[in-house]
Design an enzyme around this catalytic site. Structure first.
Site, PDB file in Angstrom:
ATOM      1  N   PRO A 120       0.636  -1.300   0.000  1.00 56.32           N
ATOM      2  CA  PRO A 120       0.000   0.000   0.000  1.00 56.32           C
ATOM      3  C   PRO A 120       0.658   1.345   0.000  1.00 56.32           C
ATOM      4  O   PRO A 120       0.078   2.195  -0.584  1.00 56.32           O
ATOM      5  CB  PRO A 120      -0.931  -0.019   1.183  1.00 56.32           C
ATOM      6  CG  PRO A 120      -0.966  -1.347   1.669  1.00 56.32           C
ATOM      7  CD  PRO A 120       0.174  -2.061   1.083  1.00 56.32           C
ATOM      8  N   GLU A 121       1.628   1.735   0.651  1.00 57.98           N
ATOM      9  CA  GLU A 121       1.931   3.178   0.694  1.00 57.98           C
ATOM     10  C   GLU A 121       2.632   3.663  -0.575  1.00 57.98           C
ATOM     11  O   GLU A 121       2.890   2.867  -1.486  1.00 57.98           O
ATOM     12  CB  GLU A 121       2.728   3.503   1.963  1.00 57.98           C
ATOM     13  CG  GLU A 121       1.970   3.084   3.226  1.00 57.98           C
ATOM     14  CD  GLU A 121       2.626   3.482   4.525  1.00 57.98           C
ATOM     15  OE1 GLU A 121       3.265   4.538   4.581  1.00 57.98           O
ATOM     16  OE2 GLU A 121       2.501   2.735   5.500  1.00 57.98           O
TER      17      GLU A 121
ATOM     18  N   HIS B  11      -8.630 -14.579  -4.996  1.00 56.84           N
ATOM     19  CA  HIS B  11      -9.317 -13.309  -4.818  1.00 56.84           C
ATOM     20  C   HIS B  11      -9.158 -12.379  -6.016  1.00 56.84           C
ATOM     21  O   HIS B  11      -9.013 -11.166  -5.850  1.00 56.84           O
ATOM     22  CB  HIS B  11      -8.828 -12.627  -3.543  1.00 56.84           C
ATOM     23  CG  HIS B  11      -9.110 -13.424  -2.306  1.00 56.84           C
ATOM     24  ND1 HIS B  11     -10.383 -13.687  -1.869  1.00 56.84           N
ATOM     25  CD2 HIS B  11      -8.279 -14.057  -1.440  1.00 56.84           C
ATOM     26  CE1 HIS B  11     -10.323 -14.430  -0.773  1.00 56.84           C
ATOM     27  NE2 HIS B  11      -9.065 -14.669  -0.493  1.00 56.84           N
TER      28      HIS B  11
ATOM     29  N   ARG C   6      -8.894  -8.535   0.543  1.00 59.40           N
ATOM     30  CA  ARG C   6      -9.937  -7.897   1.348  1.00 59.40           C
ATOM     31  C   ARG C   6     -10.852  -6.994   0.529  1.00 59.40           C
ATOM     32  O   ARG C   6     -11.805  -6.444   1.063  1.00 59.40           O
ATOM     33  CB  ARG C   6      -9.286  -7.100   2.481  1.00 59.40           C
ATOM     34  CG  ARG C   6      -8.660  -8.026   3.499  1.00 59.40           C
ATOM     35  CD  ARG C   6      -7.706  -7.295   4.414  1.00 59.40           C
ATOM     36  NE  ARG C   6      -8.390  -6.496   5.411  1.00 59.40           N
ATOM     37  CZ  ARG C   6      -7.765  -5.794   6.352  1.00 59.40           C
ATOM     38  NH1 ARG C   6      -6.446  -5.802   6.380  1.00 59.40           N
ATOM     39  NH2 ARG C   6      -8.430  -5.103   7.208  1.00 59.40           N
TER      40      ARG C   6
END
Length: 283
Positions: free
Chosen positions: A2-3, A98, A116
């Site tokens: 993420p970042e 996923h 998620r």
DNA sequence: CACCATGTTCCTTG
DNA sequence: CCAAGGAACATGGT
């Protein structure tokens, strides 16, 4: 993954692989990640479109595309959320559990998977327009940072997560930047002195720049092999023993000695997120 | 079972 | 209108 640094490294990796590739088929497995775009809308827009380029803005990926017909350039916006990944793999290979969206590009598939499903792959650009300055651009000055901080009484750590303050800093690098600047994460934003703001400004850039540099040395060919990929801010990891070194000085280091003064690193919870800091080095 | 997790958005409260 | 706090989103690891 993420970042900002992780997204930057991913963008550099994917950009040449996507350049000039044409999208042949669009498969939406999780409509939720497109919102507010509908699956049909995405399919109509992307089918037959060609990738012109890929850039980053904060933690967002911006895919530049040219649709069929004249005057039909547009942007596709990606965000990895907490657990998103994007990569190419052979079209014959089975899809990950996923998989949220799959774009067929000839013999390869572009995969966006997200355990998620907090991330996005959408035609909606509003979220990007709302972002604050890019940390490496000229608009991000100590003065601008000081002004933004002065308008808030929230703890400076919490404020650093505000993407309107500066785009791309997340939970890990917020803690790291404050450690480097010697500022307590609890300090109300408006009470950070000007000389400290300057240190913080430099620390933000330094921490992000170093993470990009570290991440750039790690192969991102995770489409072809096992599950794990380069969460490269973690030190020793993922079956590549001495390739990785310890890179974070406070994040996830509860109880370990501060490498500047030896005091055990502490953890606290702010806005429901973990913050790590050195109680001696950060006031 | 309990708690934790790299992010953003929405709702409520003051 | 604004700032702040907290829950929600969904899944898996420990």
């Amino acid at each position: 993954m993420p970042e900002l640094p992780e997204v930057e490294v991913l963008v550099r990796h994917l950009a040449p692989l996507l350049q000039n590739r044409t999208i042949r088929e669009v498969h939406v497995h999780r409509p939720k990640v497109l919102l507010p775009t509908s699956p049909r809308e995405l399919q109509e827009r992307l089918s037959g479109a060609r990738f012109l380029g890929l850039t980053r803005r904060g933690k967002y990926l911006l895919f530049a595309l040219r649709g069929k017909g004249r005057n039909n350039d547009f942007s596709l916006v990606g965000h990895l959320g907490m657990t998103g990944r994007m990569y190419l793999q052979p079209a014959k290979q089975s899809l990950p559990k996923h998989a949220a969206v799959v774009l067929r590009l000839g013999r390869e598939n572009f995969i966006y998977e997200d355990q998620r499903y907090f991330g996005r792959l959408t035609l909606a650009v509003e979220a990007v327009a709302a972002l604050g300055p890019e940390p490496f651009e000229a608009e991000f000055t100590p003065t601008a940072l000081a002004q933004a901080l002065q308008r808030s009484t929230r703890p400076v750590k919490v404020k650093l997560l505000d993407q309107e303050l500066v785009a791309g800093v997340g939970n890990i690098y917020a803690s790291e930047a404050l450690f480097r600047a010697g500022i307590s994460p609890r300090r109300p934003a408006h009470r950070v002195k000007l000389h400290e703001v300057k240190a913080l400004h430099r620390a933000i850039r330094a921490v992000l720049r170093e993470a990009i540099r570290n991440g750039s040395t790690i192969p991102l060919n995770f489409g072809t092999e096992g599950k794990r990929d380069g969460l490269f801010y973690y030190g020793q990891a993922l079956g590549m023993p001495d390739f990785y070194e310890e890179r974070l000085r406070v994040y996830d280091r509860l109880g370990q000695p501060c490498d500047r003064c030896g005091t055990p690193i502490r953890r606290l919870v702010q806005a429901a997120r973990s913050t790590f800091y050195c109680p001696d080095c950060q006031r």
